[in-house]
Scaffold this motif. Structure first.
Motif, PDB file in Angstrom:
ATOM      1  N   LEU A   2      49.826  11.173  -7.564  1.00  0.00           N
ATOM      2  CA  LEU A   2      51.185  11.716  -7.504  1.00  0.00           C
ATOM      3  C   LEU A   2      51.317  12.896  -8.462  1.00  0.00           C
ATOM      4  O   LEU A   2      50.670  12.932  -9.504  1.00  0.00           O
ATOM      5  N   GLU A   3      52.189  13.837  -8.080  1.00  0.00           N
ATOM      6  CA  GLU A   3      52.513  14.925  -8.988  1.00  0.00           C
ATOM      7  C   GLU A   3      53.991  14.845  -9.334  1.00  0.00           C
ATOM      8  O   GLU A   3      54.828  14.584  -8.463  1.00  0.00           O
ATOM      9  N   VAL A   4      54.310  15.061 -10.598  1.00  0.00           N
ATOM     10  CA  VAL A   4      55.709  15.035 -11.016  1.00  0.00           C
ATOM     11  C   VAL A   4      56.359  16.349 -10.583  1.00  0.00           C
ATOM     12  O   VAL A   4      55.937  17.423 -10.996  1.00  0.00           O
ATOM     13  N   VAL A   5      57.382  16.234  -9.716  1.00  0.00           N
ATOM     14  CA  VAL A   5      58.152  17.416  -9.321  1.00  0.00           C
ATOM     15  C   VAL A   5      59.302  17.596 -10.307  1.00  0.00           C
ATOM     16  O   VAL A   5      59.584  18.696 -10.770  1.00  0.00           O
ATOM     17  N   SER A   6      59.956  16.490 -10.623  1.00  0.00           N
ATOM     18  CA  SER A   6      61.016  16.502 -11.636  1.00  0.00           C
ATOM     19  C   SER A   6      60.979  15.167 -12.369  1.00  0.00           C
ATOM     20  O   SER A   6      60.917  14.118 -11.737  1.00  0.00           O
ATOM     21  N   PRO A   7      60.979  15.174 -13.704  1.00  0.00           N
ATOM     22  CA  PRO A   7      60.859  13.893 -14.424  1.00  0.00           C
ATOM     23  C   PRO A   7      62.150  13.070 -14.427  1.00  0.00           C
ATOM     24  O   PRO A   7      62.099  11.881 -14.694  1.00  0.00           O
ATOM     25  N   GLY A   8      63.307  13.701 -14.162  1.00  0.00           N
ATOM     26  CA  GLY A   8      64.557  12.959 -14.295  1.00  0.00           C
ATOM     27  C   GLY A   8      64.888  12.739 -15.757  1.00  0.00           C
ATOM     28  O   GLY A   8      64.402  13.453 -16.635  1.00  0.00           O
ATOM     29  N   GLY A  78      67.464   8.097 -13.105  1.00  0.00           N
ATOM     30  CA  GLY A  78      67.456   8.814 -11.829  1.00  0.00           C
ATOM     31  C   GLY A  78      67.147  10.278 -12.041  1.00  0.00           C
ATOM     32  O   GLY A  78      66.953  10.748 -13.167  1.00  0.00           O
ATOM     33  N   GLY A  79      67.079  10.994 -10.940  1.00  0.00           N
ATOM     34  CA  GLY A  79      66.736  12.407 -10.997  1.00  0.00           C
ATOM     35  C   GLY A  79      65.244  12.662 -10.898  1.00  0.00           C
ATOM     36  O   GLY A  79      64.798  13.803 -10.794  1.00  0.00           O
ATOM     37  N   THR A  80      64.460  11.580 -10.891  1.00  0.00           N
ATOM     38  CA  THR A  80      63.009  11.709 -10.832  1.00  0.00           C
ATOM     39  C   THR A  80      62.566  12.052  -9.410  1.00  0.00           C
ATOM     40  O   THR A  80      63.078  11.489  -8.434  1.00  0.00           O
ATOM     41  N   ARG A  81      61.615  12.995  -9.283  1.00  0.00           N
ATOM     42  CA  ARG A  81      61.002  13.284  -7.986  1.00  0.00           C
ATOM     43  C   ARG A  81      59.489  13.346  -8.157  1.00  0.00           C
ATOM     44  O   ARG A  81      58.979  13.993  -9.077  1.00  0.00           O
ATOM     45  N   LEU A  82      58.778  12.657  -7.261  1.00  0.00           N
ATOM     46  CA  LEU A  82      57.321  12.597  -7.314  1.00  0.00           C
ATOM     47  C   LEU A  82      56.764  12.967  -5.940  1.00  0.00           C
ATOM     48  O   LEU A  82      57.298  12.523  -4.921  1.00  0.00           O
ATOM     49  N   ARG A  83      55.692  13.784  -5.905  1.00  0.00           N
ATOM     50  CA  ARG A  83      55.095  14.160  -4.634  1.00  0.00           C
ATOM     51  C   ARG A  83      53.708  13.543  -4.520  1.00  0.00           C
ATOM     52  O   ARG A  83      52.933  13.572  -5.492  1.00  0.00           O
ATOM     53  N   ALA A  84      53.414  12.982  -3.366  1.00  0.00           N
ATOM     54  CA  ALA A  84      52.093  12.390  -3.140  1.00  0.00           C
ATOM     55  C   ALA A  84      51.094  13.509  -2.824  1.00  0.00           C
ATOM     56  O   ALA A  84      51.274  14.258  -1.868  1.00  0.00           O
ATOM     57  N   ILE A  85      50.066  13.632  -3.662  1.00  0.00           N
ATOM     58  CA  ILE A  85      49.022  14.635  -3.423  1.00  0.00           C
ATOM     59  C   ILE A  85      48.101  14.143  -2.311  1.00  0.00           C
ATOM     60  O   ILE A  85      47.568  14.914  -1.531  1.00  0.00           O
ATOM     61  N   GLU A  86      47.913  12.831  -2.264  1.00  0.00           N
ATOM     62  CA  GLU A  86      47.181  12.228  -1.153  1.00  0.00           C
ATOM     63  C   GLU A  86      47.907  10.943  -0.775  1.00  0.00           C
ATOM     64  O   GLU A  86      48.693  10.425  -1.555  1.00  0.00           O
ATOM     65  N   THR A  87      47.644  10.449   0.395  1.00  0.00           N
ATOM     66  CA  THR A  87      48.315   9.235   0.845  1.00  0.00           C
ATOM     67  C   THR A  87      47.966   8.086  -0.103  1.00  0.00           C
ATOM     68  O   THR A  87      46.796   7.887  -0.437  1.00  0.00           O
ATOM     69  N   CYS A  88      48.985   7.360  -0.530  1.00  0.00           N
ATOM     70  CA  CYS A  88      48.705   6.290  -1.483  1.00  0.00           C
ATOM     71  C   CYS A  88      49.661   5.116  -1.314  1.00  0.00           C
ATOM     72  O   CYS A  88      50.706   5.229  -0.671  1.00  0.00           O
ATOM     73  N   ALA A  89      49.257   3.985  -1.887  1.00  0.00           N
ATOM     74  CA  ALA A  89      50.104   2.797  -1.951  1.00  0.00           C
ATOM     75  C   ALA A  89      50.848   2.836  -3.271  1.00  0.00           C
ATOM     76  O   ALA A  89      50.255   3.064  -4.320  1.00  0.00           O
ATOM     77  N   VAL A  90      52.169   2.617  -3.217  1.00  0.00           N
ATOM     78  CA  VAL A  90      53.006   2.680  -4.410  1.00  0.00           C
ATOM     79  C   VAL A  90      53.817   1.395  -4.505  1.00  0.00           C
ATOM     80  O   VAL A  90      54.612   1.090  -3.620  1.00  0.00           O
ATOM     81  N   VAL A 115      52.958   5.926   0.969  1.00  0.00           N
ATOM     82  CA  VAL A 115      53.540   7.253   0.841  1.00  0.00           C
ATOM     83  C   VAL A 115      52.495   8.255   1.322  1.00  0.00           C
ATOM     84  O   VAL A 115      51.403   8.354   0.751  1.00  0.00           O
ATOM     85  N   ALA A 116      52.850   8.981   2.386  1.00  0.00           N
ATOM     86  CA  ALA A 116      51.875   9.885   2.997  1.00  0.00           C
ATOM     87  C   ALA A 116      51.697  11.151   2.164  1.00  0.00           C
ATOM     88  O   ALA A 116      52.610  11.558   1.431  1.00  0.00           O
ATOM     89  N   ALA A 117      50.524  11.736   2.277  1.00  0.00           N
ATOM     90  CA  ALA A 117      50.233  12.975   1.555  1.00  0.00           C
ATOM     91  C   ALA A 117      51.325  14.000   1.829  1.00  0.00           C
ATOM     92  O   ALA A 117      51.724  14.206   2.981  1.00  0.00           O
ATOM     93  N   GLY A 118      51.832  14.610   0.776  1.00  0.00           N
ATOM     94  CA  GLY A 118      52.855  15.650   0.907  1.00  0.00           C
ATOM     95  C   GLY A 118      54.282  15.141   0.819  1.00  0.00           C
ATOM     96  O   GLY A 118      55.204  15.918   0.583  1.00  0.00           O
ATOM     97  N   ALA A 119      54.463  13.830   1.028  1.00  0.00           N
ATOM     98  CA  ALA A 119      55.822  13.278   0.973  1.00  0.00           C
ATOM     99  C   ALA A 119      56.313  13.211  -0.477  1.00  0.00           C
ATOM    100  O   ALA A 119      55.515  13.128  -1.407  1.00  0.00           O
ATOM    101  N   GLU A 120      57.628  13.247  -0.620  1.00  0.00           N
ATOM    102  CA  GLU A 120      58.220  13.153  -1.953  1.00  0.00           C
ATOM    103  C   GLU A 120      59.039  11.886  -2.092  1.00  0.00           C
ATOM    104  O   GLU A 120      59.798  11.512  -1.189  1.00  0.00           O
ATOM    105  N   ILE A 121      58.880  11.227  -3.236  1.00  0.00           N
ATOM    106  CA  ILE A 121      59.721  10.076  -3.581  1.00  0.00           C
ATOM    107  C   ILE A 121      60.804  10.588  -4.512  1.00  0.00           C
ATOM    108  O   ILE A 121      60.502  11.222  -5.524  1.00  0.00           O
ATOM    109  N   GLY A 122      62.067  10.319  -4.177  1.00  0.00           N
ATOM    110  CA  GLY A 122      63.159  10.726  -5.060  1.00  0.00           C
ATOM    111  C   GLY A 122      63.929   9.511  -5.534  1.00  0.00           C
ATOM    112  O   GLY A 122      64.083   8.530  -4.799  1.00  0.00           O
TER     113      GLY A 122
END
Lengths: 349, 245
Positions: A2-8, A78-90, A115-122
């Motif tokens: 995962l990559e941190v898009v926004s830490p919240g 809240g406010g956290t956003r994470l992007r999956a760099i590759e498909t993974c189990a979370v 969580v599929a590659a490229g998807a974002e968890i907010g």
């Protein structure tokens, strides 16, 4: 991965912390809500030691398991956003902070999601204070003084001792492991302790001789509000409007402190010292919140109303034992569910 | 500060939650009591290998906090162990059998440290106020602060923060009425009869009279804390690092 898009509000890495170093002034750190941390780890791996499912034991044997336990992400408010760099189990657990994927799919706590590659968890924000996110095998992190837990106040653990920020990459210890997807925590069998509406328990003492004779009664009888100053170092309580605080605590000879200790400072507004709190303090302690209630402390957020009830140490230990048993029962059920799903898939194991 | 007490005062032992006890030796700050607390903690630390369930003891100025695992050790067992830790140091001392290998005696040895301090100005924003409240000149405050050898009584509050005893009585002031929201790392501070050094930026209520570049805490070092209980510390005035305002 995962990559941190926004830490919240605050995003940190936590394992079971670094207990036993208080004589150096180092707080234990570790998850603010230990129940939810354990659930995230158990969901991700099916085992509390992070060694993974039996099928992957050979892999984990290559890399010794961290003595402080697997590393999970602690998400705050809240406010956290994470992007999956590759498909993974979370694996997700803890407070329901409104987690969803960017396609609108809701991610319920107590479950392992794909969580599929490229998807974002907010995390849009919801109820409770903290959520935990685990990856199968645990998150890869450097140990400092035996633990990867981030203690921001002392710049220890995590990445360079700081909160995570945009661009940080959260990598699992091993990659591409999706076996756990679908595993679900049996919330009916083992509900989160914060479901309770009972007052939070505290064991009176040790500094009652330095406090007003009816201080325990006054603390117990009042209803409190969690102040904005509510973090991993301490939880400040304030009286509701029109209600008096406690009689002022006067400075005493400093003594060692521990998480859960409820200090009464000079303004009479109690502070519950928490997992990153000071190891020595100079105000009297009216009581200590026992271990079994820490998961509820970890889910207190500013503005929440809270009451307290005195409990003797023996009853608190019995409650701790019941909580461990519930965690074990939940683990067994979650593991059994997984086995059943694999059979249904014809996957075998 | 009583001297030469041959045994620790009788402890009171209280619960600190459901999985810890704290033994207190009194409410006063003196070097003898501090020494007993440190010795008891050291003695307990050495029992840990043979007593699973016994947590790491944490010494305070006149107390020892010990956590335990209640399913591996009963509260009563720990109570007795704490009494033995304090009585044990007494009996051994009386028999004249105390050796450094058996029980560390923090106040008999201790590593000597010299801490360079830039006093006053922006490095020590409270120096003028301390001078005013004690009726001394700034130079006299500096001279007094640097005049004595301190002992590290205990380390804690935050990683590597040393509580140093004892500050000359002429500098004895209560803490600031309103704590500072931000105390810079390296700040050299005083409160009551103690001196301290803040290893990190933090909120704090002590009076800031100077600042040092000494690395009090380095997690990559073993041990990570520069100062250990029993160590001896002298402050050495150096020219201000920054222009005075």
């Amino acid at each position: 991965m995962l990559e941190v898009v926004s830490p919240g509000a605050l995003l940190t890495l936590q394992d079971r912390g670094r207990p036993g170093l208080a004589h150096l002034g180092v707080p234990p750190s570790g998850p603010a809500d230990p129940w939810s941390y354990e659930v995230a780890i158990l969901l991700a791996d099916g085992r509390p030691d992070g060694a993974g499912d039996a099928s992957s034991a050979a892999v984990s044997a290559v890399r010794p398991v961290n003595g402080s336990g697997p590393v999970a992400l602690e998400v705050t408010l809240g406010g956290t956003r994470l992007r999956a760099i590759e498909t993974c189990a979370v694996a997700l657990s803890g407070g329901d902070l409104g987690a969803e994927l960017d396609d609108g799919t809701r991610l319920a706590p107590g479950r392992v999601h794909r969580v599929a590659a490229g998807a974002e968890i907010g995390f849009a924000g919801g109820t409770g204070m903290r959520a935990y996110l685990g990856l199968p095998g645990g998150i890869d992190a450097r140990l400092v003084l035996g633990s990867a837990s981030t203690c921001v106040a002392a710049a220890l653990g995590g990445i360079d001792g700081r909160p995570l920020r945009a661009g940080d990459v959260i990598a699992p210890v091993r990659r591409g492991h999706l076996d756990a997807v679908g595993r679900t925590w049996p919330a009916a069998l083992a509900p989160h302790p914060a479901r309770s509406v009972d007052p939070i328990a505290f064991v009176p003492g040790p500094d009652l001789r330095h406090l007003h004779g009816r201080a325990v009664e006054a603390f117990r009888a009042r209803s409190w509000r969690v102040a904005d100053a509510c973090d991993r170092m301490g939880i400040r309580l304030e009286p509701h409007d029109g209600v008096e605080a406690l009689a002022p605590g006067r400075e005493i000879l400093s003594h060692p402190m521990l998480p859960g200790a409820i200090q009464v400072p000079a303004d009479g507004r109690p502070v519950i010292l928490f997992v990153d709190g000071p190891t020595i303090g100079g105000y009297p302690v009216i009581g200590v919140v026992p271990r079994w209630e820490w998961p509820r402390l970890g889910q207190l957020r500013p503005g929440y109303g809270v009451r307290f009830a005195a409990q003797d140490a023996g009853s608190a230990r019995a409650a701790w034992d019941r909580q461990r048993a519930a965690l074990a029962a939940g683990t067994a059920r979650a593991g059994a569910d997984l086995v059943w799903e694999r059979l249904a898939d014809g996957a075998g194991w | 500060m009583p001297e030469g007490r041959s045994e620790p005062p009788a402890p009171r032992i209280d619960q600190a939650g459901d999985a810890a006890l704290i033994a207190s030796l009194g409410d006063d700050l003196d070097i003898e009591t501090s020494g007993w607390a440190l010795r008891a903690a050291a003695w307990l630390e050495r029992r840990r290998a043979e007593m699973p369930g016994l947590g790491a003891p944490v010494p305070g100025h006149a107390s020892v906090l010990v956590s335990f695992e209640p399913d591996r050790m009963s509260e009563n067992e720990l109570r007795n162990l704490l009494l033995a830790a304090l009585a044990g140091t007494r009996q051994r001392a009386q028999r004249g059998r105390v050796t450094r290998s058996e029980i560390p005696l923090p106040f008999d040895g201790g590593v000597r440290h010299e801490i360079p301090v830039s006093y006053g100005g922006s490095d020590g924003p409270d120096l003028a106020e301390v001078a005013g409240r004690t009726g001394l000149s700034e130079k006299q405050v500096i001279a007094l602060h640097a005049s004595v050898e301190y002992r590290v009584l205990v380390v804690g509050f935050m990683p590597g923060f040393p509580y140093l005893g004892f500050l000359p009585a002429a500098l004895d002031l209560p803490r600031r009425a309103t704590p500072r929201v931000r105390v810079p790392a390296g700040s050299v501070a005083i409160a009551g009869r103690q001196a301290g050094i803040y290893p990190f930026e933090t909120p704090g209520g002590w009076h800031l009279i100077g600042r040092t570049d000494a690395a009090l805490w380095d997690p990559g070092r073993d041990p990570p804390a520069l100062l250990a209980p029993g160590d001896r510390v002298r402050f050495v005035p150096i020219p201000p690092r920054r222009p005075h305002p």
